[in-house]
Design an enzyme around this catalytic site. Structure first.
Site, PDB file in Angstrom:
ATOM      1  N   SER A 292       0.922  -1.264  -0.392  1.00  0.00           N
ATOM      2  CA  SER A 292      -0.201  -0.226  -0.363  1.00  0.00           C
ATOM      3  C   SER A 292       0.968   1.496   0.005  1.00  0.00           C
ATOM      4  O   SER A 292       0.532   2.415   0.216  1.00  0.00           O
ATOM      5  CB  SER A 292      -0.860  -0.527   1.135  1.00  0.00           C
ATOM      6  OG  SER A 292       0.230  -0.035   2.129  1.00  0.00           O
ATOM      7  N   ASP A 303      -4.693  13.762   2.594  1.00  0.00           N
ATOM      8  CA  ASP A 303      -5.657  14.123   4.279  1.00  0.00           C
ATOM      9  C   ASP A 303      -4.792  15.435   4.996  1.00  0.00           C
ATOM     10  O   ASP A 303      -5.521  16.660   5.354  1.00  0.00           O
ATOM     11  CB  ASP A 303      -5.259  12.835   4.957  1.00  0.00           C
ATOM     12  CG  ASP A 303      -6.406  11.712   5.036  1.00  0.00           C
ATOM     13  OD1 ASP A 303      -7.161  12.136   4.056  1.00  0.00           O
ATOM     14  OD2 ASP A 303      -6.587  11.189   5.935  1.00  0.00           O
ATOM     15  N   LYS A 317      -4.586  -2.565  -0.184  1.00  0.00           N
ATOM     16  CA  LYS A 317      -4.286  -3.932   0.902  1.00  0.00           C
ATOM     17  C   LYS A 317      -3.137  -2.862   2.011  1.00  0.00           C
ATOM     18  O   LYS A 317      -1.993  -2.008   1.388  1.00  0.00           O
ATOM     19  CB  LYS A 317      -2.749  -4.445  -0.025  1.00  0.00           C
ATOM     20  CG  LYS A 317      -2.035  -5.718   0.767  1.00  0.00           C
ATOM     21  CD  LYS A 317      -1.544  -5.493   1.796  1.00  0.00           C
ATOM     22  CE  LYS A 317      -0.869  -6.430   2.474  1.00  0.00           C
ATOM     23  NZ  LYS A 317       0.177  -6.086   3.290  1.00  0.00           N
TER      24      LYS A 317
END
Length: 417
Positions: A292, A303, A317
């Site tokens: 990932s 974010d 994942k």
């Protein structure tokens, strides 16, 4: 007492002694009337396991399969496999192989795989590798490896079977999403080693571009070099292409994120069963392998409001595996935590949703990959017309978004004067 019956009684005697001792400890720790000690319950189940073990040894028809080591290792393997596809038991030889890091000396086909809902899925083929050149795509379901069905095949076994000596052949059967007919290809294993940052260039209007094909040890240095090159060409905005990126080293993704975020900004955190198991990564991290890594970079930038994500949902994942050695040289690979983006979103089995959806068909994506990988002086092929006609709509959409943001910022700056 006959030799055949002796192990049965010895095994039961050991369990009985351990159980009795545990009850004494349990009485001190759990001094509550009517409350069963958890450890006592555990040994009750171990007694059942021992009973089944001895029945198998006594009555199973093939005596060459009932050695204690084989049976116990099989039971441990089944227990860990039942937890999730990434947890597994490693016998002493497998553990030593992992410790010796022989993966770098083995050949491979360049494909990252994972299990989802009982099927062995291609997370992504690595660029310019046998699997990539053969046309394998993210989401392909691998149905067989060297003629053996992948149904119920442990993930570790599947990966080990795909790897091998460079120059050797492995046969892979797979089914593409939306199709029912199995495709079969023979792949020649090779050492997987290629640059992780490619196609550094300016597009238009001060917008730069490069692709990160994987997160390896030199990736951060390669990204830094790419940024330096683009900054010399008056870089004002940047497109980072993470499509088909299979992941890689966690610390590499964190280092790349650090170049694009303010100092000390949280990149990702992991969380296990207890609050104390939380670990924040805002600078250089441990050298964990993570499928990932590209999702970690995307989630961190999203974010922290440093990027707009364009494309399609990522694979998802987002779990952490730890290697826990055992006294006899074997070990267990156990999922001990999950990755979360700075805002607390779980990546695992969910992926990262883009801010702007821009779907693309598998056929178009394959043509785009063929087009950009084609050498300048390559001879004509039957795909030339299709490659020349295909449009990278996702990249075009990303450029449109950046132009809009740049225009808005310019107008806002002008209005504030």
């Amino acid at each position: 007492m006959s030799p055949k019956t002796q192990p049965h009684h010895v095994a039961l005697l050991i369990v009985a002694l351990l159980l009795g001792g545990n009850l004494l400890v349990g009485a001190r720790v759990f001094n509550t009337a009517g409350q069963e000690s958890e450890k006592a319950a555990a040994f009750t189940h171990l007694h059942r396991f021992t009973t089944v073990l001895e029945q198998v040894r006594s009555y199973y028809v093939d005596t060459d399969k009932v050695g204690y080591s084989d049976l116990v290792e099989g039971a441990l393997g089944g227990m860990l496999q039942s937890l999730d596809p990434h947890s597994q038991f490693l016998n002493a030889d497998e553990h030593k192989e992992l410790q010796d890091d022989t993966a770098g000396q083995l050949g491979g086909v360049g494909v990252v795989v994972s299990y989802r809902e009982g099927t062995l899925l291609v997370v992504a083929p690595m660029e310019d590798t046998p699997a990539w050149r053969a046309g394998m795509m993210p989401g392909d379901i691998i149905t067989s490896i060297d003629g053996e069905s992948t149904l119920d095949m442990p993930l570790g076994s599947a990966i080990k079977t795909l790897r091998g000596a460079p120059g050797t052949v492995v046969s892979v059967g797979f089914v593409r999403e939306g199709e029912t007919e199995e495709r079969k290809i023979d792949l020649i294993r090779e050492i997987i080693d290629s640059p992780s940052v490619k196609d550094t260039r300016m597009l238009a209007d001060g917008i730069g571009y490069f692709r990160i094909t994987q997160f390896s040890e030199p990736t951060a240095d390669e990204v830094r070099s790419a940024l330096d090159t683009l900054l010399k060409q008056n870089l004002r905005a940047l497109v980072i292409d993470l499509r088909n990126n299979p992941g890689g080293l966690l610390n590499s993704a964190i280092d790349v994120s650090g170049m694009l975020l303010e100092h000390h900004k949280l990149v990702v955190f992991t969380q296990g069963r207890t609050p104390a198991s939380r670990k924040d990564y805002s600078a250089r991290g441990a050298r964990h392998l993570s499928a990932s890594a590209s999702e970690i970079l995307a989630g961190a930038l999203q974010d922290n409001h440093r990027a707009v994500l364009v494309g399609e949902r990522t694979f998802g994942k987002g779990s952490v595996q730890s290697i826990l050695p055992l006294e006899d040289g074997s070990a267990i690979r156990l999922t001990t935590a999950k990755y979360y983006t700075p805002s607390g979103r779980s990546i695992h089995n969910l992926g990262i949703d883009p801010d702007i959806q821009a779907p693309m068909s598998a056929d178009d994506w394959q043509l785009i990959q063929m087009k950009r990988a084609r050498p300048p002086n390559a001879p004509p092929s039957e795909f030339d017309a299709a490659m020349n006609a295909v449009v990278d709509t996702q990249l075009d959409r990303a450029v449109e978004v950046l132009r809009g943001v740049m225009l808005f910022n310019a107008r806002s700056a002008s209005a504030s004067r």
